[in-house]
Design a protein around this motif. Structure first.
Motif, PDB file in Angstrom:
ATOM      1  N   PRO A   1      81.384  62.141  20.309  1.00 35.34           N
ATOM      2  CA  PRO A   1      80.852  60.837  20.734  1.00 35.34           C
ATOM      3  C   PRO A   1      80.501  60.823  22.210  1.00 35.34           C
ATOM      4  O   PRO A   1      81.015  61.619  23.007  1.00 35.34           O
ATOM      5  N   ALA A   2      79.627  59.904  22.562  1.00 38.02           N
ATOM      6  CA  ALA A   2      79.174  59.801  23.951  1.00 38.02           C
ATOM      7  C   ALA A   2      80.303  59.436  24.897  1.00 38.02           C
ATOM      8  O   ALA A   2      80.223  59.717  26.095  1.00 38.02           O
ATOM      9  N   ASP A   3      81.362  58.812  24.379  1.00 38.31           N
ATOM     10  CA  ASP A   3      82.491  58.441  25.239  1.00 38.31           C
ATOM     11  C   ASP A   3      83.582  59.504  25.250  1.00 38.31           C
ATOM     12  O   ASP A   3      84.737  59.214  25.581  1.00 38.31           O
ATOM     13  N   ASP A   4      83.228  60.745  24.927  1.00 44.49           N
ATOM     14  CA  ASP A   4      84.197  61.838  25.011  1.00 44.49           C
ATOM     15  C   ASP A   4      84.813  61.843  26.409  1.00 44.49           C
ATOM     16  O   ASP A   4      84.098  61.734  27.415  1.00 44.49           O
ATOM     17  N   PRO A   5      86.130  61.957  26.520  1.00 41.12           N
ATOM     18  CA  PRO A   5      86.786  61.828  27.832  1.00 41.12           C
ATOM     19  C   PRO A   5      86.398  62.905  28.839  1.00 41.12           C
ATOM     20  O   PRO A   5      86.600  62.706  30.043  1.00 41.12           O
ATOM     21  N   ALA A   6      85.836  64.022  28.365  1.00 39.31           N
ATOM     22  CA  ALA A   6      85.432  65.072  29.297  1.00 39.31           C
ATOM     23  C   ALA A   6      84.079  64.793  29.943  1.00 39.31           C
ATOM     24  O   ALA A   6      83.682  65.495  30.872  1.00 39.31           O
ATOM     25  N   ILE A   7      83.391  63.767  29.460  1.00 35.48           N
ATOM     26  CA  ILE A   7      82.036  63.470  29.920  1.00 35.48           C
ATOM     27  C   ILE A   7      82.034  62.219  30.792  1.00 35.48           C
ATOM     28  O   ILE A   7      82.631  61.197  30.430  1.00 35.48           O
ATOM     29  N   ALA A   8      81.368  62.311  31.930  1.00 34.58           N
ATOM     30  CA  ALA A   8      81.229  61.166  32.834  1.00 34.58           C
ATOM     31  C   ALA A   8      79.806  60.621  32.747  1.00 34.58           C
ATOM     32  O   ALA A   8      78.839  61.386  32.850  1.00 34.58           O
ATOM     33  N   VAL A   9      79.675  59.339  32.519  1.00 35.52           N
ATOM     34  CA  VAL A   9      78.373  58.680  32.449  1.00 35.52           C
ATOM     35  C   VAL A   9      78.306  57.659  33.578  1.00 35.52           C
ATOM     36  O   VAL A   9      79.135  56.750  33.667  1.00 35.52           O
ATOM     37  N   THR A  10      77.305  57.815  34.447  1.00 32.42           N
ATOM     38  CA  THR A  10      77.131  56.921  35.593  1.00 32.42           C
ATOM     39  C   THR A  10      75.768  56.257  35.495  1.00 32.42           C
ATOM     40  O   THR A  10      74.761  56.933  35.272  1.00 32.42           O
ATOM     41  N   GLY A  11      75.748  54.944  35.672  1.00 35.64           N
ATOM     42  CA  GLY A  11      74.481  54.234  35.596  1.00 35.64           C
ATOM     43  C   GLY A  11      74.333  53.504  34.273  1.00 35.64           C
ATOM     44  O   GLY A  11      75.309  52.968  33.735  1.00 35.64           O
ATOM     45  N   ASP A  12      73.122  53.489  33.749  1.00 37.14           N
ATOM     46  CA  ASP A  12      72.793  52.735  32.544  1.00 37.14           C
ATOM     47  C   ASP A  12      73.243  53.495  31.301  1.00 37.14           C
ATOM     48  O   ASP A  12      72.491  54.265  30.715  1.00 37.14           O
ATOM     49  N   ALA A  13      74.491  53.251  30.892  1.00 33.44           N
ATOM     50  CA  ALA A  13      75.045  53.968  29.743  1.00 33.44           C
ATOM     51  C   ALA A  13      74.267  53.684  28.469  1.00 33.44           C
ATOM     52  O   ALA A  13      74.161  54.544  27.591  1.00 33.44           O
ATOM     53  N   ALA A  14      73.699  52.483  28.345  1.00 31.85           N
ATOM     54  CA  ALA A  14      72.924  52.152  27.149  1.00 31.85           C
ATOM     55  C   ALA A  14      71.685  53.031  27.027  1.00 31.85           C
ATOM     56  O   ALA A  14      71.232  53.339  25.918  1.00 31.85           O
ATOM     57  N   LEU A  15      71.154  53.465  28.156  1.00 31.30           N
ATOM     58  CA  LEU A  15      69.995  54.352  28.137  1.00 31.30           C
ATOM     59  C   LEU A  15      70.368  55.693  27.518  1.00 31.30           C
ATOM     60  O   LEU A  15      69.609  56.266  26.719  1.00 31.30           O
ATOM     61  N   PHE A  16      71.544  56.197  27.868  1.00 32.89           N
ATOM     62  CA  PHE A  16      72.005  57.458  27.294  1.00 32.89           C
ATOM     63  C   PHE A  16      72.302  57.295  25.806  1.00 32.89           C
ATOM     64  O   PHE A  16      71.967  58.161  24.999  1.00 32.89           O
ATOM     65  N   THR A  17      72.894  56.173  25.434  1.00 35.11           N
ATOM     66  CA  THR A  17      73.159  55.912  24.021  1.00 35.11           C
ATOM     67  C   THR A  17      71.855  55.884  23.229  1.00 35.11           C
ATOM     68  O   THR A  17      71.765  56.426  22.120  1.00 35.11           O
ATOM     69  N   GLY A  18      70.824  55.282  23.804  1.00 32.58           N
ATOM     70  CA  GLY A  18      69.519  55.245  23.152  1.00 32.58           C
ATOM     71  C   GLY A  18      68.901  56.619  23.028  1.00 32.58           C
ATOM     72  O   GLY A  18      68.273  56.941  22.011  1.00 32.58           O
ATOM     73  N   TRP A  19      69.090  57.439  24.058  1.00 36.38           N
ATOM     74  CA  TRP A  19      68.590  58.815  23.994  1.00 36.38           C
ATOM     75  C   TRP A  19      69.237  59.565  22.831  1.00 36.38           C
ATOM     76  O   TRP A  19      68.551  60.233  22.053  1.00 36.38           O
ATOM     77  N   LEU A  20      70.545  59.460  22.695  1.00 37.10           N
ATOM     78  CA  LEU A  20      71.241  60.158  21.626  1.00 37.10           C
ATOM     79  C   LEU A  20      70.788  59.667  20.257  1.00 37.10           C
ATOM     80  O   LEU A  20      70.600  60.467  19.328  1.00 37.10           O
ATOM     81  N   ALA A  21      70.586  58.369  20.129  1.00 33.51           N
ATOM     82  CA  ALA A  21      70.177  57.812  18.832  1.00 33.51           C
ATOM     83  C   ALA A  21      68.789  58.281  18.425  1.00 33.51           C
ATOM     84  O   ALA A  21      68.503  58.444  17.231  1.00 33.51           O
ATOM     85  N   ALA A  22      67.924  58.538  19.400  1.00 35.04           N
ATOM     86  CA  ALA A  22      66.529  58.894  19.110  1.00 35.04           C
ATOM     87  C   ALA A  22      66.285  60.388  19.062  1.00 35.04           C
ATOM     88  O   ALA A  22      65.157  60.814  18.784  1.00 35.04           O
ATOM     89  N   THR A  23      67.329  61.198  19.341  1.00 27.79           N
ATOM     90  CA  THR A  23      67.134  62.652  19.362  1.00 27.79           C
ATOM     91  C   THR A  23      68.191  63.336  18.488  1.00 27.79           C
ATOM     92  O   THR A  23      69.025  64.079  18.996  1.00 27.79           O
ATOM     93  N   PRO A  24      68.145  63.112  17.174  1.00 25.84           N
ATOM     94  CA  PRO A  24      69.116  63.798  16.297  1.00 25.84           C
ATOM     95  C   PRO A  24      68.860  65.281  16.257  1.00 25.84           C
ATOM     96  O   PRO A  24      67.708  65.726  16.356  1.00 25.84           O
ATOM     97  N   PHE A  25      69.934  66.059  16.094  1.00 24.52           N
ATOM     98  CA  PHE A  25      69.824  67.525  16.054  1.00 24.52           C
ATOM     99  C   PHE A  25      69.281  67.944  14.701  1.00 24.52           C
ATOM    100  O   PHE A  25      69.743  67.455  13.679  1.00 24.52           O
TER     101      PHE A  25
END
Length: 266
Positions: free
Chosen positions: A242-266
């Motif tokens: 998940p995007a909130d994995d504790p090893a990952i730091a997200v700074t700024g517009d977190a919703a933008l990153f969430t949208g990126w993940l939703a639109a780029t499935p592997f």
């Protein structure tokens, strides 16, 4: 960040296949694989064994056009549990041998011709990721080599940005926005990012998405910056964690990153 060489890719194919074969041999083949929805361990193993044989057929025949996926020989997953690990490892050996023999001969590579070593990289990351799928399914910790993981990020971002049509970019990233990614264990300890660092900036323009490697643009200049160890960052980007994995730091517009993940499935 120096990219891995062909030998490292081939070593990863063999090692990750052996790890997956070990998992399959010791667990219920009908165990669900949550990171590959609707797949079981048996289906995951079947897919990987067939992928190896398919890539080996492309490379060994020096194919210049796509070969049907199910046409590769020996693509049937053995019914006997005692034969399954050997079948998986044989597929890895087959693609490794084909790539080694072909050297840099041009072959089909998803709509274009590329040196056969293209398949060393592609199969290394395919195998590594599906090994991770199996490990996550059985509750094992996933440990990825930092250099290979950073290279996997680079490959994935190139696909996610390069194969999209103009006009699609707003689904992944609004026009004018920038996403900064940093693999901390593959970047310089201090100073500006360089062309060989584990940093990437994805920008959405009216003409589509662009990717800049090793950009000197710092995290604070982007709309959202995401950083962490290369292995964990890769697993988040391909939605294995998940995007909130504790090893990952997200700074700024977190919703933008969430949208990126939703639109780029592997």
């Amino acid at each position: 960040m120096q990219p891995p060489g062909r030998d490292q890719y081939l070593t990863e194919i063999r090692a990750s296949t052996a790890q997956l074969a070990d998992i399959v041999s010791g667990h219920d083949p009908d165990l669900p694989v949550p990171t590959c929805p609707d797949w079981t361990l048996r289906q995951l193993a079947t897919h990987l064994g067939r992928v190896h044989r398919w890539a080996a057929e492309i490379v060994s025949t020096r194919a210049t056009e796509r070969i049907p996926f199910n046409s590769a020989p020996d693509g049937k997953y053995p019914a006997e549990p005692a034969e399954q690990a050997a079948w998986l490892n044989a597929g890895a050996s087959r693609v490794i041998a084909a790539i080694t023999d072909a050297a840099e001969a041009p072959v089909w590579a998803f709509g274009q011709l590329a040196p056969a070593s293209f398949w060393a990289r592609r199969q290394a990351h395919e195998t590594m990721m599906h090994r991770a799928d199996a490990e996550l399914a059985v509750g094992r910790d996933v440990v990825l080599d930092a250099g290979l993981a950073a290279d996997g990020i680079d490959e994935w971002l190139a696909m996610a940005t390069g194969y999209r049509r103009p006009g699609d970019e707003s689904a992944a990233l609004r026009v004018g926005a920038a996403l900064h990614l940093l693999a901390e264990d593959s970047a310089p300890a201090a100073g500006e990012l360089t062309s060989e660092s584990g940093g990437w900036v994805i920008t959405s323009t009216p003409d589509g998405l662009t990717m800049q490697r090793g950009s000197a643009q710092r995290a604070g200049d982007a709309d959202v910056a995401v950083s962490g160890p290369a292995g964990r960052l890769l697993l988040v980007l391909v939605r294995r964690l998940p995007a909130d994995d504790p090893a990952i730091a997200v700074t700024g517009d977190a919703a933008l990153f969430t949208g990126w993940l939703a639109a780029t499935p592997f």
